[in-house]
Design an enzyme around this catalytic site. Structure first.
Site, PDB file in Angstrom:
ATOM      1  N   TYR A  90     -13.658  -2.996  10.030  1.00 29.53           N
ATOM      2  CA  TYR A  90     -12.278  -2.522  10.074  1.00 29.53           C
ATOM      3  C   TYR A  90     -11.753  -2.684  11.375  1.00 29.53           C
ATOM      4  O   TYR A  90     -10.809  -3.150  11.636  1.00 29.53           O
ATOM      5  CB  TYR A  90     -12.473  -1.162   9.853  1.00 29.53           C
ATOM      6  CG  TYR A  90     -11.121  -0.393   9.830  1.00 29.53           C
ATOM      7  CD1 TYR A  90     -10.339  -0.279   8.533  1.00 29.53           C
ATOM      8  CD2 TYR A  90     -10.744   0.570  10.594  1.00 29.53           C
ATOM      9  CE1 TYR A  90      -8.986   0.529   8.413  1.00 29.53           C
ATOM     10  CE2 TYR A  90      -9.651   1.376  10.637  1.00 29.53           C
ATOM     11  CZ  TYR A  90      -8.663   1.171   9.697  1.00 29.53           C
ATOM     12  OH  TYR A  90      -7.584   1.801   9.405  1.00 29.53           O
ATOM     13  N   LYS A 112      -8.440  -4.806  12.378  1.00 29.54           N
ATOM     14  CA  LYS A 112      -7.537  -4.272  13.349  1.00 29.54           C
ATOM     15  C   LYS A 112      -7.077  -4.979  14.525  1.00 29.54           C
ATOM     16  O   LYS A 112      -5.925  -4.856  14.663  1.00 29.54           O
ATOM     17  CB  LYS A 112      -7.553  -2.510  13.114  1.00 29.54           C
ATOM     18  CG  LYS A 112      -7.432  -1.851  11.921  1.00 29.54           C
ATOM     19  CD  LYS A 112      -6.449  -2.100  11.022  1.00 29.54           C
ATOM     20  CE  LYS A 112      -5.935  -1.283   9.848  1.00 29.54           C
ATOM     21  NZ  LYS A 112      -4.755  -1.715   8.911  1.00 29.54           N
ATOM     22  N   GLY A 128       0.691  -1.226   0.092  1.00 32.09           N
ATOM     23  CA  GLY A 128       0.031   0.266  -0.182  1.00 32.09           C
ATOM     24  C   GLY A 128       0.669   1.415  -0.002  1.00 32.09           C
ATOM     25  O   GLY A 128       0.665   2.322   0.500  1.00 32.09           O
ATOM     26  N   SER A 139      -4.833  -0.150  14.240  1.00 27.18           N
ATOM     27  CA  SER A 139      -5.479   1.132  14.235  1.00 27.18           C
ATOM     28  C   SER A 139      -6.240   1.220  15.526  1.00 27.18           C
ATOM     29  O   SER A 139      -6.569   0.297  16.191  1.00 27.18           O
ATOM     30  CB  SER A 139      -6.592   1.356  13.241  1.00 27.18           C
ATOM     31  OG  SER A 139      -7.442   2.284  13.355  1.00 27.18           O
ATOM     32  N   ASP A 165      -2.062  -7.559  -5.633  1.00 22.00           N
ATOM     33  CA  ASP A 165      -3.255  -7.788  -4.666  1.00 22.00           C
ATOM     34  C   ASP A 165      -2.925  -8.576  -3.509  1.00 22.00           C
ATOM     35  O   ASP A 165      -2.651  -9.794  -3.619  1.00 22.00           O
ATOM     36  CB  ASP A 165      -4.369  -8.239  -5.391  1.00 22.00           C
ATOM     37  CG  ASP A 165      -5.884  -8.075  -4.521  1.00 22.00           C
ATOM     38  OD1 ASP A 165      -5.507  -7.781  -3.071  1.00 22.00           O
ATOM     39  OD2 ASP A 165      -6.647  -8.528  -4.912  1.00 22.00           O
ATOM     40  N   VAL A 166      -2.608  -7.585  -2.241  1.00 21.89           N
ATOM     41  CA  VAL A 166      -2.064  -8.552  -0.960  1.00 21.89           C
ATOM     42  C   VAL A 166      -3.023  -9.773  -0.796  1.00 21.89           C
ATOM     43  O   VAL A 166      -2.692 -10.635   0.031  1.00 21.89           O
ATOM     44  CB  VAL A 166      -1.796  -7.645  -0.065  1.00 21.89           C
ATOM     45  CG1 VAL A 166      -0.486  -6.697  -0.332  1.00 21.89           C
ATOM     46  CG2 VAL A 166      -2.826  -6.711   0.533  1.00 21.89           C
TER      47      VAL A 166
HETATM   48  P1  NAP Z   1      -4.509   4.939   2.101  1.00 18.57           P
HETATM   49  O1  NAP Z   1      -4.244   6.484   1.656  1.00 18.57           O
HETATM   50  O2  NAP Z   1      -6.165   4.621   1.535  1.00 18.57           O
HETATM   51  O3  NAP Z   1      -3.698   4.049   1.269  1.00 18.57           O
HETATM   52  C1  NAP Z   1      -3.719   2.511   1.218  1.00 18.57           C
HETATM   53  C2  NAP Z   1      -3.110   2.047   0.070  1.00 18.57           C
HETATM   54  O4  NAP Z   1      -3.128   0.790   0.023  1.00 18.57           O
HETATM   55  C3  NAP Z   1      -3.514   2.781  -1.225  1.00 18.57           C
HETATM   56  O5  NAP Z   1      -2.595   2.871  -2.068  1.00 18.57           O
HETATM   57  C4  NAP Z   1      -4.268   1.709  -1.583  1.00 18.57           C
HETATM   58  O6  NAP Z   1      -4.296   1.229  -3.163  1.00 18.57           O
HETATM   59  C5  NAP Z   1      -3.558   0.167  -1.111  1.00 18.57           C
HETATM   60  N1  NAP Z   1      -4.310  -1.181  -1.149  1.00 18.57           N
HETATM   61  C6  NAP Z   1      -5.789  -1.084  -1.056  1.00 18.57           C
HETATM   62  N2  NAP Z   1      -5.937  -2.439  -1.020  1.00 18.57           N
HETATM   63  C7  NAP Z   1      -4.753  -3.176  -1.575  1.00 18.57           C
HETATM   64  C8  NAP Z   1      -4.445  -4.539  -1.761  1.00 18.57           C
HETATM   65  N3  NAP Z   1      -5.336  -5.312  -1.835  1.00 18.57           N
HETATM   66  N4  NAP Z   1      -3.294  -4.653  -2.185  1.00 18.57           N
HETATM   67  C9  NAP Z   1      -2.475  -3.983  -2.422  1.00 18.57           C
HETATM   68  N5  NAP Z   1      -2.475  -2.464  -1.893  1.00 18.57           N
HETATM   69  C10 NAP Z   1      -3.676  -2.044  -1.613  1.00 18.57           C
HETATM   70  O7  NAP Z   1      -4.623   4.876   3.427  1.00 18.57           O
HETATM   71  P2  NAP Z   1      -3.577   5.375   4.513  1.00 18.57           P
HETATM   72  O8  NAP Z   1      -4.326   6.200   5.495  1.00 18.57           O
HETATM   73  O9  NAP Z   1      -2.410   5.613   4.065  1.00 18.57           O
HETATM   74  O10 NAP Z   1      -3.592   3.777   5.635  1.00 18.57           O
HETATM   75  C11 NAP Z   1      -2.563   3.072   5.597  1.00 18.57           C
HETATM   76  C12 NAP Z   1      -2.630   1.800   6.653  1.00 18.57           C
HETATM   77  O11 NAP Z   1      -2.484   2.454   7.878  1.00 18.57           O
HETATM   78  C13 NAP Z   1      -3.955   1.297   6.281  1.00 18.57           C
HETATM   79  O12 NAP Z   1      -3.672  -0.193   6.800  1.00 18.57           O
HETATM   80  C14 NAP Z   1      -4.907   1.804   7.393  1.00 18.57           C
HETATM   81  O13 NAP Z   1      -5.775   0.856   7.681  1.00 18.57           O
HETATM   82  C15 NAP Z   1      -3.849   2.500   8.267  1.00 18.57           C
HETATM   83  N6  NAP Z   1      -4.326   3.313   9.334  1.00 18.57           N
HETATM   84  C16 NAP Z   1      -4.711   4.637   9.039  1.00 18.57           C
HETATM   85  C17 NAP Z   1      -5.305   5.598   9.701  1.00 18.57           C
HETATM   86  C18 NAP Z   1      -5.581   7.017   9.184  1.00 18.57           C
HETATM   87  O14 NAP Z   1      -5.898   7.639  10.042  1.00 18.57           O
HETATM   88  N7  NAP Z   1      -5.112   7.361   7.714  1.00 18.57           N
HETATM   89  C19 NAP Z   1      -5.368   5.384  11.056  1.00 18.57           C
HETATM   90  C20 NAP Z   1      -5.189   4.306  11.386  1.00 18.57           C
HETATM   91  C21 NAP Z   1      -4.714   3.071  10.539  1.00 18.57           C
HETATM   92  P3  NAP Z   1      -5.615   1.774  -4.177  1.00 18.57           P
HETATM   93  O15 NAP Z   1      -5.467   3.247  -4.008  1.00 18.57           O
HETATM   94  O16 NAP Z   1      -5.440   1.142  -5.614  1.00 18.57           O
HETATM   95  O17 NAP Z   1      -6.967   1.447  -3.381  1.00 18.57           O
END
Ligand code: NAP
Length: 252
Positions: free
Chosen positions: A153, A157, A12, A141, A62-63
């Site tokens: 979710y 998590k 990701g 998370s 795709d993971v």
């Molecule tokens: P994001 O901006 O939505 O980025 C997530 C990335 O993962 C995107 O590039 C997406 O690709 C990719 N992805 C989705 N499904 C996939 C798959 N099956 N195989 C490979 N790649 C895939 O999210 P983020 O905010 O950076 O979050 C990153 C991680 O931190 C996630 O696990 C999220 O749950 C966790 N997290 C985030 C927050 C927050 O506040 N942002 C808080 C707690 C935890 P596409 O664009 O093509 O879908």
């Protein structure tokens, strides 16, 4: 070919937290496999790394798909060498209240986070065991503690935390640590999409979130990347099976 170089895989990593982690690990001297669903979407992260003098490879996979993970790993091993660092960061949200949530949204979220982390970790562990060294970091998370509208979710998590602790127990004797980071509110497209879904402007949404956070600001992707940098370092070898909340204040 850089077999003497340490190789890290970040899933990701096209944008958001994953992109910041990939850039930080490249800065730390790793050759980084920048893995995301669509190889073309990895271009910006890879370019930022190579422009700064680092080594990066864009990998589309795709993971949640076993064959896709196997093909990705084959390419990473051939082009960068066997990975000793894995960051399971790929994630999606499909929020809804329980009574409105359909099975597809439940399955999609569980598959990307849990099945994805399982498939990636299983594929990479051999290289870590062979090297008698490895570092796995899984993105959990604060939603693991429960969050309205996120039954899928939060279950995924929370699952990441149990998964991490068991990896730590099974792989410790091979020099492999596993830890989970549980971020609070981080400013990315994921939180921007949540604001949009709730019908709140992103700036207002961030201000509201910051007012509830002891350090009085929302998190940035670099806040998480800095912690990953420590957890994958040689010096972090006695920290394993932990869940570290990175949320600008305490979480239970
Ligand atoms: P994001 O901006 O939505 O980025 C997530 C990335 O993962 C995107 O590039 C997406 O690709 C990719 N992805 C989705 N499904 C996939 C798959 N099956 N195989 C490979 N790649 C895939 O999210 P983020 O905010 O950076 O979050 C990153 C991680 O931190 C996630 O696990 C999220 O749950 C966790 N997290 C985030 C927050 C927050 O506040 N942002 C808080 C707690 C935890 P596409 O664009 O093509 O879908």
């Amino acid at each position: 070919m850089a077999q003497d170089r340490r190789t890290a895989v970040v899933t990701g990593a096209a944008r958001g937290i994953g992109a910041a982690i990939a850039k930080q690990l490249a800065h730390d001297g790793f050759a980084v496999a920048v893995l995301d669903l669509n190889e073309a979407s990895c271009k910006d992260t890879v370019e930022a790394i190579t422009t700064a003098g680092g080594t990066a490879l864009a990998v589309g996979a795709d993971v949640a798909d076993e064959a896709s993970v196997a093909a990705a790993m084959e390419r990473i091993v051939a082009e960068l060498g066997g990975p000793t660092v894995l960051v399971n960061n790929a994630g999606i949200t499909r929020d809804n209240l329980l009574f409105k949530m359909d099975v597809a949204d439940w399955d999609a979220v569980l598959n990307v986070h849990l099945r994805g982390a399982f498939l990636m970790s299983r594929a990479v562990q051999k290289h870590m065991v062979d090297a008698s060294f490895g570092r796995i970091v899984n993105l959990s998370s604060t939603s693991a503690l429960g969050n309205r509208g996120q039954v899928n979710y939060s279950a995924a998590k929370a699952g990441m935390q149990g998964f991490t602790k068991t990896l730590a127990i099974e792989l410790g004797k091979f020099g492999v640590t596993a830890n989970a980071i549980a971020p609070g509110f981080i400013e990315t497209e994921m939180t921007a999409a949540t604001a949009e879904r709730l019908g709140i402007g992103f700036e207002d949404f961030k201000r509201m979130a910051a007012s509830q956070i002891p350090v009085n600001r929302v998190g940035q992707p670099e806040d998480i990347a800095n912690l990953v940098s420590f957890l994958v370092s040689e010096g972090a070898g006695f920290v394993s099976g932990q869940v570290i909340y990175a949320a600008g204040g305490p979480k239970a």
